[in-house]
Design a protein around this motif. Structure first.
Motif, PDB file in Angstrom:
ATOM      1  N   MET A 158       0.766  -1.299   0.010  1.00  0.00           N
ATOM      2  CA  MET A 158      -0.117  -0.064   0.047  1.00  0.00           C
ATOM      3  C   MET A 158       0.792   1.170  -0.154  1.00  0.00           C
ATOM      4  O   MET A 158       0.223   2.364   0.135  1.00  0.00           O
ATOM      5  N   HIS A 159       2.155   1.025  -0.141  1.00  0.00           N
ATOM      6  CA  HIS A 159       2.856   2.386  -0.146  1.00  0.00           C
ATOM      7  C   HIS A 159       4.305   2.011  -0.743  1.00  0.00           C
ATOM      8  O   HIS A 159       5.323   1.236   0.083  1.00  0.00           O
ATOM      9  N   CYS A 160       4.546   2.264  -1.988  1.00  0.00           N
ATOM     10  CA  CYS A 160       5.671   1.670  -2.658  1.00  0.00           C
ATOM     11  C   CYS A 160       6.073   2.868  -3.647  1.00  0.00           C
ATOM     12  O   CYS A 160       5.199   3.690  -4.313  1.00  0.00           O
ATOM     13  N   HIS A 161       7.590   2.899  -4.227  1.00  0.00           N
ATOM     14  CA  HIS A 161       7.661   4.259  -5.015  1.00  0.00           C
ATOM     15  C   HIS A 161       8.474   3.715  -6.291  1.00  0.00           C
ATOM     16  O   HIS A 161       9.470   3.311  -6.535  1.00  0.00           O
ATOM     17  N   LEU A 162       7.339   3.056  -7.299  1.00  0.00           N
ATOM     18  CA  LEU A 162       8.009   2.475  -8.420  1.00  0.00           C
ATOM     19  C   LEU A 162       8.819   3.371  -9.193  1.00  0.00           C
ATOM     20  O   LEU A 162       9.655   3.088  -9.864  1.00  0.00           O
ATOM     21  N   GLY A 176      -1.122  10.744  -2.795  1.00  0.00           N
ATOM     22  CA  GLY A 176       0.012  10.416  -1.840  1.00  0.00           C
ATOM     23  C   GLY A 176       1.278  10.162  -2.740  1.00  0.00           C
ATOM     24  O   GLY A 176       1.256  10.123  -3.889  1.00  0.00           O
ATOM     25  N   GLU A 177       2.330  10.399  -1.932  1.00  0.00           N
ATOM     26  CA  GLU A 177       2.686  10.702  -0.685  1.00  0.00           C
ATOM     27  C   GLU A 177       2.532  12.081  -0.366  1.00  0.00           C
ATOM     28  O   GLU A 177       3.004  13.018  -1.173  1.00  0.00           O
ATOM     29  N   VAL A 178       1.675  12.390   0.731  1.00  0.00           N
ATOM     30  CA  VAL A 178       1.614  13.798   0.949  1.00  0.00           C
ATOM     31  C   VAL A 178       1.803  13.643   2.410  1.00  0.00           C
ATOM     32  O   VAL A 178       1.747  12.639   3.132  1.00  0.00           O
ATOM     33  N   ILE A 212      -2.155   6.424   7.335  1.00  0.00           N
ATOM     34  CA  ILE A 212      -0.853   7.057   8.061  1.00  0.00           C
ATOM     35  C   ILE A 212       0.186   5.871   7.464  1.00  0.00           C
ATOM     36  O   ILE A 212      -0.100   4.745   8.225  1.00  0.00           O
ATOM     37  N   HIS A 213       0.919   6.267   6.753  1.00  0.00           N
ATOM     38  CA  HIS A 213       2.083   5.257   6.477  1.00  0.00           C
ATOM     39  C   HIS A 213       3.383   5.374   7.460  1.00  0.00           C
ATOM     40  O   HIS A 213       3.896   6.223   7.879  1.00  0.00           O
ATOM     41  N   TRP A 214       3.591   3.999   8.066  1.00  0.00           N
ATOM     42  CA  TRP A 214       4.879   4.020   8.717  1.00  0.00           C
ATOM     43  C   TRP A 214       4.660   4.891  10.077  1.00  0.00           C
ATOM     44  O   TRP A 214       5.550   5.840  10.329  1.00  0.00           O
ATOM     45  N   THR A 254       5.763  -1.450   1.904  1.00  0.00           N
ATOM     46  CA  THR A 254       7.303  -1.685   1.832  1.00  0.00           C
ATOM     47  C   THR A 254       7.958  -0.197   1.969  1.00  0.00           C
ATOM     48  O   THR A 254       9.248  -0.170   2.409  1.00  0.00           O
ATOM     49  N   ASP A 255       7.564   0.726   1.291  1.00  0.00           N
ATOM     50  CA  ASP A 255       8.272   2.126   1.106  1.00  0.00           C
ATOM     51  C   ASP A 255       9.390   1.789   0.424  1.00  0.00           C
ATOM     52  O   ASP A 255      10.429   2.646   0.603  1.00  0.00           O
ATOM     53  N   LEU A 256       9.524   0.837  -0.372  1.00  0.00           N
ATOM     54  CA  LEU A 256      10.869   0.554  -1.290  1.00  0.00           C
ATOM     55  C   LEU A 256      10.765   1.436  -2.399  1.00  0.00           C
ATOM     56  O   LEU A 256       9.648   1.911  -2.813  1.00  0.00           O
TER      57      LEU A 256
HETATM   58 ZN   LIG Z   1       7.352   7.073   1.003  1.00  0.00          ZN
END
Ligand SMILES: [Zn+2]
Length: 253
Positions: free
Chosen positions: A6-10, A88-90, A154-156, A202-204
């Motif tokens: 639900m939160h990754c930076h391809l 997002g990401e905001v 809310i991520h991480w 993952t926030d990868l």
């Molecule tokens: Zn991020």
């Protein structure tokens, strides 16, 4: 769908489209968080035909802090928010190295949240960065009624336990990653977050090198196993519940 990040930076990976194709093959869903509105426009087109990827329009507070994004970028993001439900990401970052830009970060986040409230698209989802700023983030979200009208993730989460209680009460969701589970406090928060509010991420990537859907999936599996152990529940059942909730949020089959 087997797992959803639900939160990754391809778009920060050297081979994002390859990762997206591999993700579709292995049943991995991805919410691709962008860090600047112009990046979002590029990824939206690049992943248009990727069946398991959803692209969110974002503006990371660090990109405001370092001057990469200006008021023009907030204008652009407002326009996109009227067209896409995924944002997002905001958010806000009041960590020591970003505190100097707190007031311009706040102005931008307030405008972004207001734009979401003024364009109440069905299925609105936000993935939110909140470092030392959960109180202000919640004030702004609640001020525009967004905790009721949208899925605010809310991520991480790294705030205080009082802030966690407030965010839970407000109806926020929380996406948990391996970095968060690397601290005692993060593990305790993951244990406390109710299953119906819990998502995986993952926030990868950690750097701008190449990524892989298998690496993402493995990280999500480890996160899931650790959370199941912390909660004393069955990992497979937890995985299914979290996956179907994520699919519902992203409109994935
Ligand atoms: Zn991020």
């Amino acid at each position: 769908m087997r797992l959803v990040d639900m939160h990754c930076h391809l778009d920060l990976m050297a081979n994002g489209p390859e990762v997206a194709a591999e993700a579709a093959e292995i049943g991995l869903g991805i919410l691709n968080a962008s860090v600047a509105p112009r990046d979002y426009l590029a990824t939206r087109d690049a992943y248009r035909d990727s069946p398991t990827v959803r692209c969110a329009a974002g503006l990371h507070p660090w990109w405001i802090d370092d001057g990469t994004c200006s008021v023009d970028d907030v204008d652009l993001l407002e326009q996109e928010i009227a067209r896409t439900p995924f944002v997002g990401e905001v958010g806000l970052d009041y960590g020591k190295s970003h505190l100097a830009s707190a007031s311009s970060q706040r102005d931008a986040f307030e405008r972004i949240v207001r734009a979401c409230a003024e364009h109440p698209l069905p299925g609105r989802v936000l993935t939110i960065h909140a470092v030392r700023s959960a109180g202000d983030v919640l004030d702004i979200l609640e001020g525009h009624g967004l905790t009721h009208s949208a899925a605010c993730i809310i991520h991480w989460f790294s705030g205080t336990s009082d802030e966690l209680a407030r965010a839970r009460k407000a109806g926020c969701l929380f996406s948990v990653n391996e970095f968060m589970l690397g601290t005692r406090r993060g593990r305790e928060y993951a244990r406390q977050i109710p299953v119906e509010r819990l998502l995986l991420e993952t926030d990868l990537p950690a750097d701008r090198g190449p990524g892989s859907a298998e690496v993402i999936a493995a990280s999500l599996e480890r996160t899931l196993a650790t959370i199941a152990e912390l909660k004393g529940i069955d990992a497979e059942q937890l995985g299914q519940q979290v996956c179907s909730h994520s699919c519902e949020l992203l409109g994935l089959l």
